[in-house]
Design a protein around this motif. Structure first.
Motif, PDB file in Angstrom:
ATOM      1  N   ALA A 278       0.238  -0.869  12.146  1.00  0.00           N
ATOM      2  CA  ALA A 278       0.616   0.681  11.843  1.00  0.00           C
ATOM      3  C   ALA A 278      -0.649   1.537  12.687  1.00  0.00           C
ATOM      4  N   LEU A 279      -1.711   0.740  12.903  1.00  0.00           N
ATOM      5  CA  LEU A 279      -2.537   1.627  13.685  1.00  0.00           C
ATOM      6  C   LEU A 279      -2.235   1.828  15.191  1.00  0.00           C
ATOM      7  N   ARG A 280      -1.529   0.949  15.615  1.00  0.00           N
ATOM      8  CA  ARG A 280      -1.236   0.607  16.971  1.00  0.00           C
ATOM      9  C   ARG A 280       0.309   1.132  17.526  1.00  0.00           C
ATOM     10  N   THR A 281       1.011   1.274  16.758  1.00  0.00           N
ATOM     11  CA  THR A 281       2.415   1.567  17.024  1.00  0.00           C
ATOM     12  C   THR A 281       2.907   3.062  16.619  1.00  0.00           C
ATOM     13  N   THR A 282       3.890   3.555  16.949  1.00  0.00           N
ATOM     14  CA  THR A 282       4.717   4.536  16.417  1.00  0.00           C
ATOM     15  C   THR A 282       6.165   4.298  15.846  1.00  0.00           C
ATOM     16  N   GLY A 283       6.566   5.488  15.264  1.00  0.00           N
ATOM     17  CA  GLY A 283       7.980   5.270  15.000  1.00  0.00           C
ATOM     18  C   GLY A 283       8.588   4.505  13.940  1.00  0.00           C
ATOM     19  N   GLU A 284       9.730   3.939  13.971  1.00  0.00           N
ATOM     20  CA  GLU A 284      10.097   2.911  13.019  1.00  0.00           C
ATOM     21  C   GLU A 284       9.460   1.812  12.751  1.00  0.00           C
ATOM     22  N   LEU A 285       8.691   1.166  13.870  1.00  0.00           N
ATOM     23  CA  LEU A 285       7.982  -0.030  13.778  1.00  0.00           C
ATOM     24  C   LEU A 285       6.654   0.245  13.108  1.00  0.00           C
ATOM     25  N   ARG A 286       6.181   1.362  13.201  1.00  0.00           N
ATOM     26  CA  ARG A 286       5.006   1.736  12.366  1.00  0.00           C
ATOM     27  C   ARG A 286       5.417   1.870  10.953  1.00  0.00           C
ATOM     28  N   ARG A 287       6.580   2.557  10.543  1.00  0.00           N
ATOM     29  CA  ARG A 287       6.853   2.706   9.243  1.00  0.00           C
ATOM     30  C   ARG A 287       6.990   1.285   8.571  1.00  0.00           C
ATOM     31  N   ARG A 288       7.664   0.417   9.376  1.00  0.00           N
ATOM     32  CA  ARG A 288       7.858  -0.969   8.803  1.00  0.00           C
ATOM     33  C   ARG A 288       6.705  -1.873   8.397  1.00  0.00           C
ATOM     34  N   ALA A 289       5.574  -1.531   9.430  1.00  0.00           N
ATOM     35  CA  ALA A 289       4.444  -2.167   9.326  1.00  0.00           C
ATOM     36  C   ALA A 289       3.627  -1.700   8.040  1.00  0.00           C
ATOM     37  N   VAL A 290       3.705  -0.360   7.808  1.00  0.00           N
ATOM     38  CA  VAL A 290       3.203   0.451   6.716  1.00  0.00           C
ATOM     39  C   VAL A 290       3.819  -0.124   5.387  1.00  0.00           C
ATOM     40  N   ARG A 291       5.224  -0.509   5.457  1.00  0.00           N
ATOM     41  CA  ARG A 291       5.931  -1.030   4.244  1.00  0.00           C
ATOM     42  C   ARG A 291       5.677  -2.280   4.006  1.00  0.00           C
ATOM     43  N   ALA A 292       5.289  -3.086   5.031  1.00  0.00           N
ATOM     44  CA  ALA A 292       4.880  -4.710   4.744  1.00  0.00           C
ATOM     45  C   ALA A 292       3.274  -4.767   4.511  1.00  0.00           C
ATOM     46  N   SER A 293       2.699  -3.561   4.754  1.00  0.00           N
ATOM     47  CA  SER A 293       1.268  -3.728   4.016  1.00  0.00           C
ATOM     48  C   SER A 293       1.325  -3.665   2.569  1.00  0.00           C
ATOM     49  N   ARG A 294       2.046  -2.265   2.191  1.00  0.00           N
ATOM     50  CA  ARG A 294       2.219  -2.166   0.712  1.00  0.00           C
ATOM     51  C   ARG A 294       2.729  -3.207   0.029  1.00  0.00           C
TER      52      ARG A 294
END
Length: 321
Positions: free
Chosen positions: A178-194
């Motif tokens: 989430a810290l190192r990417t942008t766009g949809e990939l970052r949003r998926r990383a944030v959802r995975a973390s949650r």
């Protein structure tokens, strides 16, 4: 402070650095097949750790070397008794390194991506299994030789430790992405973390409460809990940098809880009379003195170089190749 104590603390610091930095490498590899949708996104995920993963492994090499030089009895007992799990970790790390180097040189990356996944998953589990056994104690004879079998190392507490490190590193990797990417990939990383948060907090805190021994370990357990909670709050607020910092604090607390529970032993035995301690496992004072001077000189150099590397490659990555 005695040099044996100093080196026990330094080895704990080295393992902490390894788990904080290599932890998100493992997490990225574990999440690769779940967060990416095509080869471009898989390539982006690999690129987030591309400049730093091999430098992160230096912490493991130094931790192993420091253990061999400062506490040779500990090193000998650990590597003879835990030979097969440590061998599997080594094979997995080799497989992961080869996958990272060769996936960009091959027309088909599927096989290398599987190797990257398994080369990340296996160490993430087995490091927790190994440290759970070290903290809980293992069967040693009067000569400090391991007398158990492979299945002795796979008890419920050890498997809980493996699950704890797996979840902790996977969440750490999601926050790093989430810290190192942008766009949809970052949003998926944030959802995975949650999604990972509830299970990670439950398993990690349960494991640490069972492993703790003494007031200092309770402080470390509290640090781990505060770090996990801070990561949750920072992720919810969209503060990726603070979320990663909090996740790193949780790992620091996790390792600190293990080592404070271990002290003054380095390898507890089921029969306390056969335990290895910082005293009976240590090298002679001259060796520890020379090592201390070498560490005092080279440690700032290594830290400075690694900090510079992270600063140079600090920008977020997009899906473009």
């Amino acid at each position: 402070m005695e040099l044996t104590t100093v080196w026990f603390i330094l080895i704990a610091v080295l393992w902490t650095g390894y788990f904080v930095l290599e932890g998100f490498d493992f997490g990225v590899g574990i999440l690769l097949p779940f967060l990416s949708r095509d080869d471009t996104e898989r390539r982006t995920m690999v690129r987030t750790i591309g400049p730093v993963w091999d430098g992160n492994e230096v912490w493991l090499l130094v931790a192993g070397g420091a253990t061999f030089a400062a506490f040779p009895e500990w090193y000998a007992t650990l590597f003879s008794g835990f030979y097969l799990p440590l061998f599997l970790i080594l094979l997995a790390l080799i497989m992961r390194g080869v996958a990272l180097e060769y996936r960009g040189k091959s027309d088909s990356t599927r096989g290398w991506d599987r190797a990257f996944f398994w080369g990340s998953l296996v160490p993430a589990v087995l490091w927790g299994v190994a440290f759970a056994n070290i903290v809980a104690g293992v069967p040693l004879d009067a000569d400090h030789e391991y007398t158990g079998t492979l299945f002795t190392l796979l008890g419920p507490f050890a498997l809980l430790g493996g699950l704890a490190t797996l979840l902790l590193f996977t969440q750490h990797g999601a926050i790093f992405l989430a810290l190192r990417t942008t766009g949809e990939l970052r949003r998926r990383a944030v959802r995975a973390s949650r999604v990972l948060v509830p299970a990670t907090m439950l398993v990690v805190m349960g494991f640490l409460v069972l492993a703790r021994s003494g007031p200092l370990s309770w402080v470390a357990v509290g640090m781990a809990f505060a770090g996990l909670l801070g990561a949750v709050l920072a992720t919810a607020a969209g503060r990726d940098g603070w979320a990663f910092t909090a996740s790193a604090v949780a790992i620091v607390g996790f390792v600190a809880a293990l080592f404070t529970s271990l002290w003054p032993n380095v390898m507890p035995a089921l029969d306390p009379a056969n335990s290895l301690t910082v005293t009976n496992a240590a090298s002679n004072p001259y060796t520890l003195t020379v090592m201390t001077w070498v560490a005092a000189f080279f440690t700032p150099v290594i830290l400075g170089y690694q900090a510079w590397t992270y600063w140079v490659f600090r920008r977020r990555l997009t899906g473009a190749v």
